[in-house]
Design a protein around this motif. Structure first.
Motif, PDB file in Angstrom:
ATOM      1  N   LEU A 106       0.860  -1.179   0.000  1.00  0.00           N
ATOM      2  CA  LEU A 106       0.000   0.000   0.000  1.00  0.00           C
ATOM      3  C   LEU A 106       0.894   1.226   0.000  1.00  0.00           C
ATOM      4  O   LEU A 106       1.924   1.265   0.662  1.00  0.00           O
ATOM      5  N   GLU A 107       0.485   2.200  -0.784  1.00  0.00           N
ATOM      6  CA  GLU A 107       1.330   3.369  -0.977  1.00  0.00           C
ATOM      7  C   GLU A 107       0.770   4.589  -0.256  1.00  0.00           C
ATOM      8  O   GLU A 107      -0.435   4.710  -0.085  1.00  0.00           O
ATOM      9  N   HIS A 108       1.662   5.450   0.187  1.00  0.00           N
ATOM     10  CA  HIS A 108       1.354   6.781   0.717  1.00  0.00           C
ATOM     11  C   HIS A 108       0.678   6.703   2.086  1.00  0.00           C
ATOM     12  O   HIS A 108      -0.389   6.126   2.236  1.00  0.00           O
ATOM     13  N   ASP A 109       1.300   7.303   3.075  1.00  0.00           N
ATOM     14  CA  ASP A 109       0.733   7.288   4.432  1.00  0.00           C
ATOM     15  C   ASP A 109      -0.060   8.549   4.749  1.00  0.00           C
ATOM     16  O   ASP A 109      -0.402   8.787   5.911  1.00  0.00           O
ATOM     17  N   GLY A 110      -0.348   9.341   3.721  1.00  0.00           N
ATOM     18  CA  GLY A 110      -1.063  10.591   3.930  1.00  0.00           C
ATOM     19  C   GLY A 110      -0.158  11.795   3.919  1.00  0.00           C
ATOM     20  O   GLY A 110      -0.623  12.926   3.759  1.00  0.00           O
ATOM     21  N   LYS A 111       1.134  11.556   4.083  1.00  0.00           N
ATOM     22  CA  LYS A 111       2.112  12.646   4.101  1.00  0.00           C
ATOM     23  C   LYS A 111       3.173  12.463   3.025  1.00  0.00           C
ATOM     24  O   LYS A 111       3.489  13.388   2.295  1.00  0.00           O
ATOM     25  N   LYS A 112       3.727  11.256   2.949  1.00  0.00           N
ATOM     26  CA  LYS A 112       4.758  10.951   1.968  1.00  0.00           C
ATOM     27  C   LYS A 112       4.340   9.724   1.166  1.00  0.00           C
ATOM     28  O   LYS A 112       3.657   8.832   1.688  1.00  0.00           O
ATOM     29  N   ASN A 113       4.793   9.679  -0.067  1.00  0.00           N
ATOM     30  CA  ASN A 113       4.436   8.545  -0.914  1.00  0.00           C
ATOM     31  C   ASN A 113       5.402   7.377  -0.690  1.00  0.00           C
ATOM     32  O   ASN A 113       6.062   6.890  -1.608  1.00  0.00           O
ATOM     33  N   LEU A 114       5.459   6.946   0.554  1.00  0.00           N
ATOM     34  CA  LEU A 114       6.245   5.772   0.910  1.00  0.00           C
ATOM     35  C   LEU A 114       5.458   4.516   0.553  1.00  0.00           C
ATOM     36  O   LEU A 114       4.231   4.528   0.480  1.00  0.00           O
ATOM     37  N   LEU A 115       6.173   3.428   0.347  1.00  0.00           N
ATOM     38  CA  LEU A 115       5.541   2.156   0.029  1.00  0.00           C
ATOM     39  C   LEU A 115       5.658   1.225   1.229  1.00  0.00           C
ATOM     40  O   LEU A 115       6.742   1.021   1.766  1.00  0.00           O
ATOM     41  N   PHE A 116       4.534   0.658   1.646  1.00  0.00           N
ATOM     42  CA  PHE A 116       4.489  -0.218   2.813  1.00  0.00           C
ATOM     43  C   PHE A 116       4.175  -1.644   2.370  1.00  0.00           C
ATOM     44  O   PHE A 116       3.332  -1.877   1.503  1.00  0.00           O
TER      45      PHE A 116
ATOM     46  N   HIS B 162      -5.462   3.474  -1.476  1.00  0.00           N
ATOM     47  CA  HIS B 162      -4.209   2.893  -1.958  1.00  0.00           C
ATOM     48  C   HIS B 162      -4.590   2.131  -3.223  1.00  0.00           C
ATOM     49  O   HIS B 162      -5.760   1.979  -3.553  1.00  0.00           O
ATOM     50  N   GLY B 163      -3.598   1.670  -3.945  1.00  0.00           N
ATOM     51  CA  GLY B 163      -3.909   0.958  -5.176  1.00  0.00           C
ATOM     52  C   GLY B 163      -4.018   1.842  -6.392  1.00  0.00           C
ATOM     53  O   GLY B 163      -4.433   1.376  -7.456  1.00  0.00           O
ATOM     54  N   ALA B 164      -3.652   3.119  -6.273  1.00  0.00           N
ATOM     55  CA  ALA B 164      -3.563   3.975  -7.452  1.00  0.00           C
ATOM     56  C   ALA B 164      -2.227   3.770  -8.166  1.00  0.00           C
ATOM     57  O   ALA B 164      -2.091   4.106  -9.347  1.00  0.00           O
ATOM     58  N   GLU B 165      -1.247   3.229  -7.423  1.00  0.00           N
ATOM     59  CA  GLU B 165       0.070   2.943  -7.995  1.00  0.00           C
ATOM     60  C   GLU B 165       0.516   1.514  -7.699  1.00  0.00           C
ATOM     61  O   GLU B 165       1.663   1.153  -7.930  1.00  0.00           O
ATOM     62  N   VAL B 166      -0.406   0.717  -7.176  1.00  0.00           N
ATOM     63  CA  VAL B 166      -0.132  -0.692  -6.861  1.00  0.00           C
ATOM     64  C   VAL B 166      -1.301  -1.525  -7.382  1.00  0.00           C
ATOM     65  O   VAL B 166      -2.452  -1.259  -7.034  1.00  0.00           O
ATOM     66  N   PRO B 167      -1.036  -2.545  -8.219  1.00  0.00           N
ATOM     67  CA  PRO B 167      -2.121  -3.425  -8.679  1.00  0.00           C
ATOM     68  C   PRO B 167      -2.420  -4.491  -7.630  1.00  0.00           C
ATOM     69  O   PRO B 167      -1.914  -5.613  -7.689  1.00  0.00           O
ATOM     70  N   ASN B 168      -3.262  -4.161  -6.656  1.00  0.00           N
ATOM     71  CA  ASN B 168      -3.513  -5.064  -5.525  1.00  0.00           C
ATOM     72  C   ASN B 168      -4.315  -6.305  -5.913  1.00  0.00           C
ATOM     73  O   ASN B 168      -4.188  -7.347  -5.272  1.00  0.00           O
TER      74      ASN B 168
ATOM     75  N   LEU C 259       3.346   2.312 -12.207  1.00  0.00           N
ATOM     76  CA  LEU C 259       3.529   1.737 -10.879  1.00  0.00           C
ATOM     77  C   LEU C 259       4.268   2.702  -9.965  1.00  0.00           C
ATOM     78  O   LEU C 259       4.955   3.619 -10.418  1.00  0.00           O
ATOM     79  N   HIS C 260       4.135   2.449  -8.676  1.00  0.00           N
ATOM     80  CA  HIS C 260       4.949   3.155  -7.700  1.00  0.00           C
ATOM     81  C   HIS C 260       6.418   2.962  -8.060  1.00  0.00           C
ATOM     82  O   HIS C 260       6.835   1.891  -8.524  1.00  0.00           O
TER      83      HIS C 260
END
Length: 730
Positions: A254-264, A486-492, A679-680
């Motif tokens: 899942l991408e982006h924690d609301g502040k930075k576009n980090l990938l988790f 999430h899933g705008a840059e990840v094909p979940n 993709l992310h």
């Protein structure tokens, strides 16, 4: 008025053994659970409850194990049980008529919006069990409307947390507690009506269980409740013994924690041994600074949300399904966050992603079991893109909307048929969304369109279901939208056995008639006026099998119905059409054969003349083989006696293990435009093909700086025991 008592559980002594009586009681308990649903929907004024399906009802044993549950949100059964166990553990003194409310994610809820209530079912001074209810409340306070704030850095900013408080004390409503809760919300009337609906729901359960106990005896009712759970456990364990033992490794992001576009990363290692499942999430990312985390209650809910519908077919849904399940993960991960981590969007972020990886892992085991291979399914609707709307309506009254339309994502493909369009996620077995007219009547929302989105289903021999999409604005001068996903840059919604993932989420905004701009995953809050248009397309379901194996006639039908574009038909499925679409188009067989050979050759990086035509995929499996994928067969070599993974053409990919990637051709795979935006930046896609035919065997979405891993390590010694190879039951 009730008086305080020391509550002891009902004794099982004297319970009836008459099978007819016990079956009547069993059926009545299930019916009472549905009566609870009807009571909740009859009293509630929230479209989330009355029109959609974001709620839960259930009956519990005295220890907090659930005996029955509705078919709405499978995430919620364990969390309500956690609330009950919290009460039992903290020494709360119970009275007949008590109704306890809570929403603390670090006790039992998934996030603060999921307000829960439970009631001890006390009959003649003894504890028969519990009733539980939950529903998503649109706003429970916090720094932003809807209690979901991308700006949040700690849980205290996300809304009122209620640990476990008696709202009704011995049958008397505590108005002071109710007013404290309602004062925290921007929508006190809506929340207040839902809370009263909770009380009515629990009252129905209490009345009906008391009536049932008076008729058949408390001991009989409680004995049947225990038996229901024990029977489900026995059936679940028997089913697990039919599946092969081994280790399955799946991962989602899942991408982006609301502040930075980090990938988790949500990392799941499933170990299946005999009649037990062990899920290890230790490889997941550390907890985020933003609101995408879940608490440990959310992790348990996410696992249950996939286990129950995936393996619970034909078995009553209760705690017995989860007794063979063990979950491991240290504190402090994105799926086991500890205070003060924010968890406001847990249900649609970390919890949802947990459900994805569990679903993907379990379906790999189903596929490797001949008895259940037909039930194997790709991931469904891998995310829920959130749209909340707030402001003042045409009468000047404050309004709020949590749009449930995103439940209309695509269902994952099955091994023997396509996924259903707009069928939603597996964690909502009976999904429903409000009619367009209902949403427009209750709030100043205006739909430009709501429709299926062509091309969003994951390509494959069996196609994933299409997602829906909406274009919406408002009918008041101004309102505030809150948008996140999430899933705008990840094909979940990943595929299975060579199937491609479903489309990613696409969120766009047209301000005052300007060209649309992409919003990315978490734009947060922004104003919207009648001149603006918000558009969102949700994730489709994953596909199963190589798209080049899909029957060209099925592709033509997809194009005729507008489910697949002509461009996708040729570029992804290799099907060349002659004639005008919708006016007598047909498949050009010769051109299609050439196109498909060229596409397979491109995967191998060889001249098309060097590619061997693949054997056609059929539903039949040789008696001495187990299908691990459309084109992956596990067989025992006649000469050596060793297990091998082979393609239908006889290409040996591995020997002595199911790590077949060792012998497959690896190549960089570019996802088709239908899957969506780039993709992310931390992700890449690797395809695996048969080195002789170029047939697609698997698609791995993985971190760019890490190698793909083997997702399936079956315990080959267990296969004879489970009857999945020569001489076993097929």
């Amino acid at each position: 008025m009730a008086t305080a008592i020391d509550v002891a559980p009902v004794s099982l002594e004297g319970a009836s053994t008459d099978p007819v009586i016990r079956q009547v009681v069993r059926s009545r308990l299930v019916a009472i659970t549905d009566q609870m649903r009807l009571a909740l929907q009859s009293v509630s004024g929230s479209p989330t409850v009355t029109e959609a399906s974001d709620f839960f009802t259930g009956i519990y044993l005295p220890d907090g194990s659930f005996v029955t549950m509705g078919h709405q949100v499978t995430f919620e059964a364990p969390p309500v049980g956690s609330l009950i166990r919290h009460l039992l553990g903290n020494g709360t003194r119970l009275k007949d008529g008590d109704r306890i409310i809570g929403n603390d994610p670090f006790i039992g809820a998934l996030h603060q919006n999921d307000v829960q209530m439970c009631a001890p079912l006390i009959v003649d001074g003894e504890l028969l069990g519990w009733a539980g209810v939950m529903a998503h409340e649109t706003d429970i306070g916090g720094m932003d409307f809807a209690s979901w704030s991308p700006k949040a850095t700690e849980v205290w900013q996300e809304g009122l947390r209620i640990p476990a408080v008696k709202l009704v004390d011995g049958g008397e409503l505590r108005e002071d507690v109710l007013q404290m809760i309602l004062t925290a919300s921007r929508l006190p009337a809506e929340v207040g009506l839902d809370i009263r609906a909770f009380i009515a729901t629990l009252n129905v359960a209490a009345e009906r269980l008391t009536e049932l106990s008076r008729r058949y005896g408390k001991a009989t009712v409680l004995s049947v409740m225990h038996t229901m759970v024990d029977d489900a456990e026995a059936l679940m364990r028997a089913r697990l013994r039919e599946l092969p033992d081994g280790v399955v490794h799946t991962r989602d992001f899942l991408e982006h924690d609301g502040k930075k576009n980090l990938l988790f990363v949500i990392d799941c290692v499933l170990t299946k041994r005999g009649d037990r499942l062990h899920f290890d999430f230790s490889g997941s990312s550390p907890q985020a600074n933003g609101f995408v985390n879940s608490s440990r209650a959310g992790l348990a809910g996410g696992v249950a949300g996939a286990v129950i519908p995936t393996l619970g077919f034909g078995i009553p849904w209760n705690e017995g399904l989860l007794r063979p399940v063990e979950i491991s993960a240290p504190d402090g991960l994105v799926c086991t966050a500890v205070p003060p981590a924010p968890v406001g969007s847990a249900t649609v972020e970390a919890v949802w992603t947990v459900s994805n990886v569990v679903s993907a892992a379990l379906n790999r085991l189903l596929l490797a079991s001949p008895a259940y291979a037909h039930r194997a399914q790709a991931v469904s609707s891998g995310t829920m893109a959130t749209f909340n709307l707030s402001g003042r309506d045409r009468h000047g009254k404050v309004f709020g909307l949590h749009l449930m339309d995103p439940l209309a994502g695509g269902f994952g493909a099955f091994a023997d048929h396509d996924g259903q369009n707009a069928a939603g996620p597996i964690n909502a077995p009976c999904p429903s969304i409000a009619d367009v007219e209902v949403n427009e009547q209750k709030t100043p929302l205006f739909y430009h369109y709501r429709r299926l989105a062509p091309g969003t289903g994951g390509a494959g021999r069996r196609r994933g279901g299409l997602a829906a999409e909406v274009g919406i604005t408002v009918s008041v001068p101004r309102a505030e939208a809150l948008v996140m996903t999430h899933g705008a840059e990840v094909p979940n919604s990943v595929g299975l056995g060579g199937g491609l993932p479903g489309a990613m989420v696409s969120q766009r905004f047209r301000a005052g008639g300007e060209q649309p701009r992409d919003l990315g995953p978490k734009p947060g809050s922004f104003p919207i006026t009648p001149a603006d248009l918000f558009e969102v397309t949700w994730q489709g379901g994953g596909g199963i099998g190589d798209p080049l194996d899909r029957d060209p006639a099925d592709v033509l039908e997809d194009v005729d119905y507008g489910l697949v574009t002509p461009e996708e038909a040729e570029e992804t499925y290799g099907v060349v059409l002659s004639g005008a679409v919708g006016n007598g188009a047909s498949v050009n067989a010769a051109a299609t054969a050439t196109a498909r050979r060229n596409l397979r050759a491109a995967r191998l990086g060889v001249d098309p003349a060097a590619v061997v035509d693949p054997v056609a995929v059929t539903g039949a499996v040789p008696d001495d083989a187990v299908r691990l994928g459309d084109r992956l067969l596990l067989v025992r070599d006649a000469d050596t006696g060793h297990f091998q993974v082979r393609t239908p053409e006889g290409v040996v990919l591995s020997s002595g293990s199911t790590r077949w990637r060792e012998g497959a051709h690896r190549f960089a795979l570019t996802l088709p435009p239908s899957v969506g935006a780039p993709l992310h930046s931390d992700l890449t896609v690797t395809g695996w093909a048969c080195p002789r035919t170029g047939s697609l065997l698997a698609v791995d979405v993985h971190l760019s700086d890490q190698e793909p891993f083997h997702d399936l390590d079956l315990d080959l010694a267990s296969l004879d025991h489970t009857g999945t190879t020569t001489g076993g039951t097929r």
